[in-house]
Design an enzyme around this catalytic site. Structure first.
Site, PDB file in Angstrom:
ATOM      1  N   ARG A  99      32.221  42.236  44.483  1.00 54.12           N
ATOM      2  CA  ARG A  99      32.656  42.986  43.300  1.00 54.12           C
ATOM      3  C   ARG A  99      34.052  43.570  43.505  1.00 54.12           C
ATOM      4  O   ARG A  99      34.384  44.080  44.568  1.00 54.12           O
ATOM      5  CB  ARG A  99      31.672  44.109  43.000  1.00 54.12           C
ATOM      6  CG  ARG A  99      32.074  45.030  41.845  1.00 54.12           C
ATOM      7  CD  ARG A  99      32.763  46.292  42.300  1.00 54.12           C
ATOM      8  NE  ARG A  99      32.956  47.257  41.214  1.00 54.12           N
ATOM      9  CZ  ARG A  99      33.629  48.394  41.330  1.00 54.12           C
ATOM     10  NH1 ARG A  99      34.186  48.714  42.490  1.00 54.12           N
ATOM     11  NH2 ARG A  99      33.751  49.224  40.309  1.00 54.12           N
ATOM     12  N   THR A 114      38.743  56.618  43.460  1.00 57.26           N
ATOM     13  CA  THR A 114      39.996  55.981  43.841  1.00 57.26           C
ATOM     14  C   THR A 114      41.050  57.056  44.025  1.00 57.26           C
ATOM     15  O   THR A 114      41.062  58.032  43.291  1.00 57.26           O
ATOM     16  CB  THR A 114      40.486  55.028  42.725  1.00 57.26           C
ATOM     17  OG1 THR A 114      39.463  54.083  42.424  1.00 57.26           O
ATOM     18  CG2 THR A 114      41.744  54.292  43.128  1.00 57.26           C
ATOM     19  N   THR A 121      40.948  57.032  37.614  1.00 55.92           N
ATOM     20  CA  THR A 121      39.822  57.075  38.544  1.00 55.92           C
ATOM     21  C   THR A 121      38.537  57.113  37.738  1.00 55.92           C
ATOM     22  O   THR A 121      38.538  57.552  36.591  1.00 55.92           O
ATOM     23  CB  THR A 121      39.919  58.300  39.474  1.00 55.92           C
ATOM     24  OG1 THR A 121      38.850  58.273  40.407  1.00 55.92           O
ATOM     25  CG2 THR A 121      39.864  59.601  38.687  1.00 55.92           C
ATOM     26  N   GLY A 122      37.450  56.631  38.340  1.00 57.64           N
ATOM     27  CA  GLY A 122      36.177  56.659  37.630  1.00 57.64           C
ATOM     28  C   GLY A 122      35.455  55.330  37.692  1.00 57.64           C
ATOM     29  O   GLY A 122      35.569  54.587  38.676  1.00 57.64           O
TER      30      GLY A 122
END
Length: 372
Positions: free
Chosen positions: A249, A221, A272-273
């Protein structure tokens, strides 16, 4: 042995501060300021041009994230990347105004390539916070954004075809049959679940098991924070989600408090992640509230990440934190994280590298700082 980090203060005096592994801290001159996940330098420059030119924090965030969408940063932002199980690319985006606490977001949006601008339209022209799916596309087009547009690209379709040829592996399904293959899927029999429930396995360890296939190029992201010349704070995010996700999703990208959070009184955070894990903990809300209670950004970031890692030791993720005074920091787990900064005392964007925490200190943990 304690480690130290060279910190640049606004008046250009250098001091040494203690630093634990897995986070980075830096102080800069106040406003304006732009901070972003990853070395998305051109996106930060776009936001900086807007905010340095006198535009608002919200305007600048939209410009920065929109630039990243157009550039298709890492293939994980904007159209043309991260196909789902059906080979389709969809977008998630969010914008938050830290002065008013207004939020606009879209999720699983099809056929419209301007995710962050659609999110802003939700904030500007509705009383809602989040609009999803094809109805988000209808709304965005009705408000003047171009579409419908095919968001797939030759690269994303080629990636999807190769995944199908590999028996749809890896994927995000669990407790289903067939365990390997492209479906159709159905739940395992109840007998299988009884065996799991009656086993001696540690339920925490079982729930913490996670695929190691998540990385910056398939699960990422852009999260950006801007402080404008008036001291107002805004954040924005944009992503095309996890590669080969189950259709429909939604990750943490459009969830306020998870992927990003802003409050003029305190500061901002971006994340992020592995959004499926991170959204269960609202790490950016945690970071901002910790700073509100007096915690420094580096400690607030590290605390938020460690809360997740205690429950999910295999998770991959990172956050940056910036307070209203312009002090910024990052923390990460499971990968090496970089975040980008532009402020009035910099000639150009600087990229900060943060190494993951291992629970002990080491001189090797000191991240590099370099200009882009």
């Amino acid at each position: 042995m304690a480690t130290t980090l060279l910190t640049v203060l606004p008046f250009s005096v250098f001091i040494l501060l203690p630093l634990g592994l897995g986070h980075k801290v830096e102080c800069v001159d106040k406003y304006p300021m732009v901070v972003s996940t990853w070395p998305f330098v051109d996106a930060v420059r776009a936001a900086w041009r807007a905010v340095d030119g006198g535009f608002s924090a919200v305007d600048a965030v939209v410009e920065g994230c929109s630039a990243c969408e157009e550039l298709r940063c890492d293939g994980t932002v904007g159209p043309g990347g991260s196909p789902d199980e059906n080979g389709e690319t969809t977008l998630d985006a969010l914008v938050m105004n830290g002065a008013t606490m207004e939020v606009g977001a879209v999720a699983a949006m099809r056929y419209v390539k301007d995710g962050i601008r659609a999110a802003r339209l939700v904030m500007q022209h509705t009383e809602h916070t989040l609009i999803v799916g094809e109805k988000a596309s209808v709304f965005a087009i009705s408000m003047g954004l171009p579409g419908p547009t095919n968001l797939s690209s030759p690269e994303s379709l080629d990636k999807w075809i190769k995944w199908k040829e590999n028996q749809c592996q890896p994927n995000f399904r669990k407790n289903v049959l067939p365990s390997k293959g492209c479906g159709p899927y159905h739940p395992k029999r109840n007998d299988d679940f009884r065996q799991v429930m009656c086993s001696t396995a540690d339920p925490v360890e079982t729930s913490a098991s996670r695929s190691s296939d998540i990385n910056r190029h398939n699960h990422d992201t852009i999260a950006m924070a801007v402080i404008d010349k008036m001291g107002h704070v805004a954040v924005g995010t944009s992503t095309n989600g996890a590669t080969f996700k189950i259709p429909g999703r939604v990750g943490d990208g459009p969830i306020a408090g998870s992927s990003a959070y802003a409050d003029d009184e305190v500061g901002a955070c971006g994340a992020t992640g592995d959004g499926d894990i991170m959204m269960r903990f609202l790490p950016c809300y945690q970071v901002v509230e910790s700073m509100r209670l007096g915690m420094e950004p580096k400690l607030a970031a590290e605390d938020a990440i460690s809360r997740i890692a205690r429950k999910y030791p295999d998770f991959v993720g990172a956050v940056f934190a910036v307070n209203k005074n312009g002090t910024h920091a990052g923390a990460c787990h499971g990968w090496t994280f970089q975040y980008s900064v532009r402020s009035s005392n910099m000639d150009d964007v600087k990229v900060f590298t943060v190494l993951p925490s291992t629970g002990h200190t080491s001189p090797a943990a000191i991240g590099e700082i370099f200009s882009r």
